[in-house]
Design a protein around this motif. Sequence first.
Motif, mmCIF file in Angstrom:
data_model
loop_
_atom_site.group_PDB
_atom_site.id
_atom_site.type_symbol
_atom_site.label_atom_id
_atom_site.label_comp_id
_atom_site.label_asym_id
_atom_site.label_seq_id
_atom_site.Cartn_x
_atom_site.Cartn_y
_atom_site.Cartn_z
ATOM 1 N N TYR A 199 0.592 -1.063 -0.080
ATOM 2 C CA TYR A 199 -0.173 0.106 0.337
ATOM 3 C C TYR A 199 1.037 1.163 0.402
ATOM 4 O O TYR A 199 0.713 1.572 -0.454
ATOM 5 N N LEU A 200 1.915 1.440 0.762
ATOM 6 C CA LEU A 200 2.545 2.572 1.393
ATOM 7 C C LEU A 200 3.262 2.851 -0.246
ATOM 8 O O LEU A 200 4.029 4.392 -0.944
ATOM 9 N N ARG A 201 4.021 1.857 -1.091
ATOM 10 C CA ARG A 201 4.811 1.517 -1.651
ATOM 11 C C ARG A 201 3.629 2.236 -2.922
ATOM 12 O O ARG A 201 3.937 3.045 -3.982
ATOM 13 N N LYS A 202 2.886 1.971 -3.281
ATOM 14 C CA LYS A 202 1.959 2.856 -4.371
ATOM 15 C C LYS A 202 1.257 3.519 -4.450
ATOM 16 O O LYS A 202 1.042 4.753 -5.004
ATOM 17 N N LEU A 203 1.157 4.495 -2.673
ATOM 18 C CA LEU A 203 1.585 5.853 -2.931
ATOM 19 C C LEU A 203 2.941 6.672 -3.275
ATOM 20 O O LEU A 203 2.775 7.681 -3.337
ATOM 21 N N GLY A 204 4.227 5.132 -3.621
ATOM 22 C CA GLY A 204 4.767 6.299 -4.195
ATOM 23 C C GLY A 204 6.242 6.042 -3.035
ATOM 24 O O GLY A 204 7.649 6.594 -3.790
ATOM 25 N N TYR A 205 5.958 5.698 -2.007
ATOM 26 C CA TYR A 205 7.194 5.740 -0.903
ATOM 27 C C TYR A 205 7.904 4.604 -1.224
ATOM 28 O O TYR A 205 7.689 3.678 -1.026
ATOM 29 N N GLN A 206 9.485 4.898 -1.382
ATOM 30 C CA GLN A 206 9.787 3.137 -1.251
ATOM 31 C C GLN A 206 10.992 3.576 0.136
ATOM 32 O O GLN A 206 11.268 5.070 0.686
ATOM 33 N N GLY A 207 11.421 2.192 0.383
ATOM 34 C CA GLY A 207 12.277 1.962 1.307
ATOM 35 C C GLY A 207 12.067 2.659 2.962
ATOM 36 O O GLY A 207 12.191 3.145 3.619
ATOM 37 N N VAL A 208 10.555 1.734 2.942
ATOM 38 C CA VAL A 208 9.915 1.955 3.815
ATOM 39 C C VAL A 208 9.301 0.206 4.348
ATOM 40 O O VAL A 208 9.837 -0.696 4.300
ATOM 41 N N ARG A 209 9.502 0.017 6.268
ATOM 42 C CA ARG A 209 8.588 -0.697 6.332
ATOM 43 C C ARG A 209 7.217 -0.433 7.463
ATOM 44 O O ARG A 209 7.285 0.188 8.257
ATOM 45 N N VAL A 210 6.606 -1.653 7.891
ATOM 46 C CA VAL A 210 5.610 -1.443 8.406
ATOM 47 C C VAL A 210 5.791 -2.896 9.563
ATOM 48 O O VAL A 210 6.228 -3.787 9.409
ATOM 49 N N ARG A 211 6.784 -2.113 11.344
ATOM 50 C CA ARG A 211 6.419 -2.853 12.048
ATOM 51 C C ARG A 211 5.820 -3.394 12.574
ATOM 52 O O ARG A 211 4.520 -2.645 12.578
ATOM 53 N N SER A 212 5.554 -4.271 12.910
ATOM 54 C CA SER A 212 4.369 -4.919 12.916
ATOM 55 C C SER A 212 4.349 -5.509 14.949
ATOM 56 O O SER A 212 4.671 -6.414 15.176
ATOM 57 N N GLN A 213 3.578 -5.232 15.851
ATOM 58 C CA GLN A 213 3.757 -5.029 17.320
ATOM 59 C C GLN A 213 1.952 -5.219 18.005
ATOM 60 O O GLN A 213 1.419 -4.219 18.133
ATOM 61 N N GLY A 214 1.840 -6.365 18.135
ATOM 62 C CA GLY A 214 0.558 -7.262 18.728
ATOM 63 C C GLY A 214 -0.533 -6.529 17.059
ATOM 64 O O GLY A 214 -0.579 -6.496 16.132
ATOM 65 N N ASP A 215 -1.415 -5.832 17.793
ATOM 66 C CA ASP A 215 -2.384 -5.054 16.282
ATOM 67 C C ASP A 215 -2.072 -3.921 15.900
ATOM 68 O O ASP A 215 -3.284 -3.204 15.644
ATOM 69 N N THR A 216 -1.372 -3.145 16.561
ATOM 70 C CA THR A 216 -0.271 -2.218 16.275
ATOM 71 C C THR A 216 0.445 -2.233 15.099
ATOM 72 O O THR A 216 1.589 -2.428 14.977
ATOM 73 N N ALA A 217 0.565 -1.486 14.098
ATOM 74 C CA ALA A 217 1.852 -1.101 13.034
ATOM 75 C C ALA A 217 2.117 -0.013 12.823
ATOM 76 O O ALA A 217 1.507 1.385 13.104
ATOM 77 N N ARG A 218 3.569 0.113 12.903
ATOM 78 C CA ARG A 218 4.214 1.345 13.001
ATOM 79 C C ARG A 218 4.911 1.647 11.819
ATOM 80 O O ARG A 218 5.540 1.010 11.149
ATOM 81 N N LEU A 219 5.107 3.038 10.987
ATOM 82 C CA LEU A 219 5.577 3.178 10.385
ATOM 83 C C LEU A 219 6.605 3.932 9.500
ATOM 84 O O LEU A 219 7.038 4.523 10.676
ATOM 85 N N GLU A 220 7.916 3.020 9.333
ATOM 86 C CA GLU A 220 8.879 4.277 9.218
ATOM 87 C C GLU A 220 8.778 3.864 7.836
ATOM 88 O O GLU A 220 9.262 3.180 7.141
ATOM 89 N N LEU A 221 9.339 5.128 7.050
ATOM 90 C CA LEU A 221 9.430 6.096 6.292
ATOM 91 C C LEU A 221 11.010 6.231 6.114
ATOM 92 O O LEU A 221 12.075 6.975 7.351
ATOM 93 N N PRO A 222 10.849 6.657 4.865
ATOM 94 C CA PRO A 222 12.951 7.758 4.741
ATOM 95 C C PRO A 222 12.284 8.903 5.355
ATOM 96 O O PRO A 222 11.842 9.430 5.853
ATOM 97 N N PRO A 223 13.686 9.609 6.223
ATOM 98 C CA PRO A 223 13.294 10.587 7.298
ATOM 99 C C PRO A 223 12.739 11.666 6.309
ATOM 100 O O PRO A 223 11.814 12.190 6.635
ATOM 101 N N GLU A 224 13.378 11.698 4.984
ATOM 102 C CA GLU A 224 13.289 13.392 4.475
ATOM 103 C C GLU A 224 11.842 13.333 3.167
ATOM 104 O O GLU A 224 11.178 13.832 3.611
ATOM 105 N N ALA A 225 11.090 12.332 3.791
ATOM 106 C CA ALA A 225 9.934 11.643 3.508
ATOM 107 C C ALA A 225 8.605 11.799 3.997
ATOM 108 O O ALA A 225 7.696 11.555 4.052
ATOM 109 N N ILE A 226 9.008 12.189 5.778
ATOM 110 C CA ILE A 226 8.196 12.014 7.054
ATOM 111 C C ILE A 226 6.943 13.017 6.292
ATOM 112 O O ILE A 226 5.916 13.384 6.716
ATOM 113 N N ARG A 227 7.539 14.617 6.268
ATOM 114 C CA ARG A 227 6.828 15.650 6.312
ATOM 115 C C ARG A 227 5.583 15.681 5.263
ATOM 116 O O ARG A 227 4.441 16.375 5.150
#
Length: 272
Positions: A199-227
Amino acid sequence: MVTQFLEQLKNIFKEMDRALIAYSGGVDSTLVAKIAYDVLGDRALAVTAVSPSLLPEELEDAKIQAASIGIAHELIQTHEMENPNYTSNPVNRCYFCKSELHDTLKPLALGRGYPYIVDGVNGDDLQDYRPGIRAAQERGVRSPLAEAGITKAQVRQLSQYLGLPWWDKPAQPCLSSRFPYGEEITIAKLQRVGRAEIYLRKLGYQGVRVRSQGDTARLELPPEAIREFVLNTDLEQLVAAFQEYGFIYVTLDLEGYRSGKLNRELAINTIA
């Protein structure tokens, strides 16, 4: 320096009569496959392990890249998900993953007359906590990039020098790396993480991670792409999509993506 490293790698393969490459489709193993094919021709074989921890998109990339190189390419199934030592997700999970991989590759290699199995481990990998490397070494696997002292940055330089269009492809370790140590890994969890990252790649973001902990997804994006992400993404729609995948909560890591971040817990526990 680039040409010197290239000659070193070629000389390593010249020592081999035939070689089977543990080929994931990442930039490291693809460079190894390219040079193996250039030196050995049809005496080199690339083999990709297929399991629930590999994104289907990554498998397709591996097929395309192997065809572009010209190397023979085959698929095998691995069954690490049947091993509780793997699915319980201990800190040495990768040891059991690579044990399964190379215990599957070795009889294939021997049966086909390939005396060498090689992988894409590079010099930087030896400096990180990588228990899978020990499993490979125990089984006699060779790592030409590491043998030549070639770093990840130099892998990209060599790939670009050779005209490989995927030289800047983001690293994509197996999906099991998205879970904190100790949290059980299931096929359903791997699938929801994979769908979320697509889903994130289709938005145009590369080098992303979705960290999963229990029922929570934590999105990690390249720092320069966060804003840009916060300002331009329909967050309500994204949350709804992630909840459809099976998550309840969706958060954003403000530090951004950093390779090996989950291993910080190991360092903290060591200090404690």
